[in-house]
Structures are given as C-alpha cells and as structure tokens.
Design an enzyme around this catalytic site. Structure first.
Site, mmCIF file in Angstrom:
data_model
loop_
_atom_site.group_PDB
_atom_site.id
_atom_site.type_symbol
_atom_site.label_atom_id
_atom_site.label_comp_id
_atom_site.label_asym_id
_atom_site.label_seq_id
_atom_site.Cartn_x
_atom_site.Cartn_y
_atom_site.Cartn_z
ATOM 1 N N TRP A 102 0.837 -1.211 0.000
ATOM 2 C CA TRP A 102 0.000 0.000 0.000
ATOM 3 C C TRP A 102 0.862 1.247 0.000
ATOM 4 O O TRP A 102 0.536 2.244 -0.658
ATOM 5 C CB TRP A 102 -1.001 -0.017 1.157
ATOM 6 C CG TRP A 102 -2.034 -1.084 0.923
ATOM 7 C CD1 TRP A 102 -2.163 -2.259 1.599
ATOM 8 C CD2 TRP A 102 -3.023 -1.105 -0.114
ATOM 9 N NE1 TRP A 102 -3.182 -3.011 1.047
ATOM 10 C CE2 TRP A 102 -3.730 -2.321 0.003
ATOM 11 C CE3 TRP A 102 -3.385 -0.224 -1.131
ATOM 12 C CZ2 TRP A 102 -4.778 -2.672 -0.859
ATOM 13 C CZ3 TRP A 102 -4.433 -0.572 -1.995
ATOM 14 C CH2 TRP A 102 -5.114 -1.783 -1.840
ATOM 15 N N ASP A 172 -1.870 6.639 6.305
ATOM 16 C CA ASP A 172 -2.934 5.820 5.724
ATOM 17 C C ASP A 172 -3.311 4.776 6.768
ATOM 18 O O ASP A 172 -2.679 3.737 6.888
ATOM 19 C CB ASP A 172 -2.432 5.149 4.443
ATOM 20 C CG ASP A 172 -3.419 4.105 3.914
ATOM 21 O OD1 ASP A 172 -4.529 3.988 4.475
ATOM 22 O OD2 ASP A 172 -3.064 3.415 2.939
ATOM 23 N N LYS A 196 -13.033 -1.611 6.967
ATOM 24 C CA LYS A 196 -12.373 -2.568 7.871
ATOM 25 C C LYS A 196 -12.838 -2.328 9.302
ATOM 26 O O LYS A 196 -13.599 -3.118 9.832
ATOM 27 C CB LYS A 196 -10.863 -2.446 7.727
ATOM 28 C CG LYS A 196 -10.414 -2.728 6.282
ATOM 29 C CD LYS A 196 -9.095 -2.095 5.985
ATOM 30 C CE LYS A 196 -8.761 -2.044 4.515
ATOM 31 N NZ LYS A 196 -8.798 -3.295 3.781
HETATM 32 N N1 PMP Z 1 -4.462 1.437 2.119
HETATM 33 C C1 PMP Z 1 -4.532 0.322 2.854
HETATM 34 C C2 PMP Z 1 -3.582 0.152 3.999
HETATM 35 C C3 PMP Z 1 -5.483 -0.651 2.550
HETATM 36 O O1 PMP Z 1 -5.558 -1.773 3.281
HETATM 37 C C4 PMP Z 1 -6.375 -0.448 1.472
HETATM 38 C C5 PMP Z 1 -7.452 -1.435 1.102
HETATM 39 N N2 PMP Z 1 -7.262 -2.721 1.462
HETATM 40 C C6 PMP Z 1 -6.237 0.721 0.723
HETATM 41 C C7 PMP Z 1 -5.289 1.650 1.078
HETATM 42 C C8 PMP Z 1 -7.146 1.000 -0.442
HETATM 43 O O2 PMP Z 1 -8.357 1.369 0.077
HETATM 44 P P1 PMP Z 1 -9.649 1.664 -0.801
HETATM 45 O O3 PMP Z 1 -10.043 0.374 -1.409
HETATM 46 O O4 PMP Z 1 -10.606 2.200 0.206
HETATM 47 O O5 PMP Z 1 -9.271 2.689 -1.820
#
Ligand code: PMP
Length: 360
Positions: A102, A172, A196
C-alpha cells in the site's frame, strides 16, 4: 443460516449488534417512516445522524481541538492523490516510508503530483519489518512525511508513531484506525477507507489539522479539495448517507465496549493468541519480525503449500471464512479487526491445531 467467523481483510466483519440495530431501524428510522437510505441528506433527521456520528468519533479518539473530520468517498486510494494535491506544491518534495504494497501504491500516485523522496523502503527484507528510524533519509524541507501504520497485505505494523519533527505527519490508517488508542495530536492528516474498522465500503474518513485544510494548490478540482468538504460539512455533494449512519453505530458500539483502551487490549490478546499458535507449531509460519507484526492482519503459510486448498475448504466447512491470503502473496491471512471476537480466534487456532495433527 448462522453467522460465520469472517476473517476478510475488507470489506470486513461488522459487529452483530450493529447489524441488528441497523436491521431494526431499516424501514422506519427514528419514527420518520423511512429508511436512513431514503432520508434527504439535508433534512433534520440525517443531519442529526451525521452530527452524532462525528461526535461519537471525536469522543472515541479524544480528538484534540484543531482538527476537521470529513466523511468522504473515493476510498483510501483517492487520498493517495488528495494528500499531495492538498499538502504539497508541484515543486515540493514529500517523504514516504514504504513498508509494503500500500505504501508503494501511495508513492506511485504521489509521484504524479509532486517530488517523492522514499526515505526508507524495506524491500530488501521482503517487507518483513518496520525499518529502524536511524536509517531513514528524511528531509527537513519535506511537505509532509507519509507512512502506512499497518500494511494490510504483508501484515507489518508500526507499534509507535514516527517522529516527523516540524514536518506534517500523514498516515494511511485504513487497516489500523480505531484498533487502539491514538494520539491524533501527532498527525497532520489521517485517512482511512471505512470497510475494515469503521463500517461499510463507500465511505472514507479523513481527519485533517486546521492549518492543512486550505493549502491545496491552484487548479485542483473542487471535490479534491479538503477546504471544500470542510466548508460544506462533508455535504458538498450527496454523501454516502447509509455508510455514514452505520459508521456512527460502530462508533457507539466501540464506546460501549469501553473505548479504544479496552478495544486495544482485546486486539492485543487476539493477535497474541494467533501468533503464539503459529510460532508454537512446526507447520505454520509468519515471516514478519516479532516487533513489527500486525495485530490486525496475520498472514501465515502452511509448510506444504499443496495443502492450502484443503485447509481453506475445511476451514470454510467449520465456519471460518475468507482466510485465503492476498493474491499477490498466497498462503493464508486472518484479519482480526475490532468486530472479530476472541472466540473467533480461539476457534481458528483450534482448527489449525486439528488440521496440523491430521496431516502430520
Ligand atoms: N491502504 C490500505 C492500507 C489498505 O488496506 C487499502 C485497502 N485494502 C487501501 C489503502 C485501499 O483502500 P480503498 O479500497 O478504500 O481505496
């Protein structure tokens, strides 16, 4: 059909009490004769839902003065762009700490909008630890320092907050927010997809310090400016009303559990239970350094990958679902967000022991 133990990384399990409350209020919310989904976002009934939800979140986080809370859309992924668009000029450089996939995605997006200095990248260790701060190459003139407190796929978590000095710290927190007490005062910007630990997908939570609300560069679309959302109470356009409402129910539920101290202690116990079972077995393994292991997402492999399919099928039959690891890493992953009870982890550990003994 009975409820299962759902170990999904997201959209993830929600507390049963929250689902039951939403069910009870589904067709007639608070005497309106309508579902929350059918309420005007500008009407009194929904405005109260929105205000109560934010107040509960502020109370949960013991949010200091000087922060705006925004209920947005676009997911954490859109924040990968909104952070640089709002906090950096095209000429500026932002520091990024990369501890997994991520963080890499956040870097790739930020590079479209400003210079990026990767101050640390744990690729050499296979993203199995938080890099020691002594090796970070931070810039004093960085527009901000971005990191991913919990890498959802690799299961690597910071158990402390980086010292960014005078540089705004950006996090994030998609897979770690509300999992333990948090000193929000250390941060300039926090964002998290809701699916989550907050509520249904479709909602993105942003907490931004007042001095960073108005700093977007010229030429940025209105919907990508924190100031526009802050000025409109997150109702610059039609917000995801139902998700916002369910998030409020989750915040209330967390307060009823005793708040983030109690929730954090329960999460520590759950993670400890599963990691101990993995470490004590000769059959399961987790590659992350003990001090960097995630409490929320526990990836693990079986000694014989050929048994993965059997493990998943038998787990499913035992009511333990969504244990398949992320497609990029394989193996298993058990996500232990707030709504996963200790009994779910105990049942998983018991199943893992039986599976191992049957194959030995
Ligand atoms: N950052 C992290 C740490 C994540 O776990 C996720 C989704 N699993 C995201 C960003 C992306 O999130 P979204 O699908 O809400 O754009």
């Amino acid at each position: 059909m009975a409820r299962v133990y759902n170990f999904s990384a997201g959209p993830a399990a929600l507390p049963l009490a929250v689902l039951e409350r939403a069910r009870d209020e589904m067709t007639d919310f608070a005497g309106t004769g309508m579902s929350v989904m059918e309420l005007s976002h500008r009407g009194k009934a929904f405005r109260e839902v929105a205000e109560r939800s934010e107040a509960a979140l502020r109370s949960l986080l013991q949010l200091p003065d000087g922060y705006r809370v925004l209920f947005l859309q676009g997911g954490a992924t859109l924040q990968f762009a909104m952070a640089p668009l709002n906090l950096a000029t095209p000429e500026a450089t932002a520091d990024y700490l990369v501890t997994g996939s991520w963080g890499l995605k956040a870097v790739a997006e930020a590079r479209r909008f400003c210079h990026v200095n990767v101050a640390a990248d744990e690729e050499a260790s296979g993203y199995t630890r938080v890099p020691p701060p002594a090796g970070w190459r931070l810039r004093d003139d960085a527009a901000y320092l971005h990191y991913t407190p919990n890498e959802t796929i690799g299961g690597v978590e910071f158990h402390w907050i980086p010292d960014a000095g005078a540089v705004p710290l950006v996090a994030d927190m998609s897979s770690s927010i509300l999992s333990r007490p948090l000193d929000v005062g250390r941060f300039g910007l926090i964002y998290a997809g809701a699916q989550k630990n907050i509520g249904p997908a479709g909602l993105t939570l942003v907490i931004v310090r007042d001095d960073l609300v108005e700093t977007a560069r010229d030429g940025v679309a209105s919907m990508l400016r924190y100031a526009v959302h802050a000025g409109a109470g997150s109702m610059s356009n039609t917000p995801p009303t139902f998700a916002w409402y369910v998030a409020g129910l989750v915040f209330d539920w967390l307060l009823e559990q005793g708040g983030l101290e109690a929730v954090g202690a329960a999460n520590a116990r759950k993670a400890e239970t599963l990691y101990r079972a993995i470490d004590d077995s000769g059959f399961y393994a987790n590659p992350v350094e003990p001090g960097s292991r995630s409490r929320m997402n526990v990836p693990f492999t079986l000694a014989e990958p050929g048994l993965d399919a059997a493990f998943l099928a038998q787990a499913e039959a035992a009511g333990l679902t969504n244990l398949k690891g992320h497609r990029s890493v394989g193996g298993m992953r058990a996500s232990l967000y707030n709504a996963m009870p200790q009994s779910g982890v105990d049942t998983l550990v018991e199943f893992m022991g039986e599976f191992e003994r049957a194959r030995a």
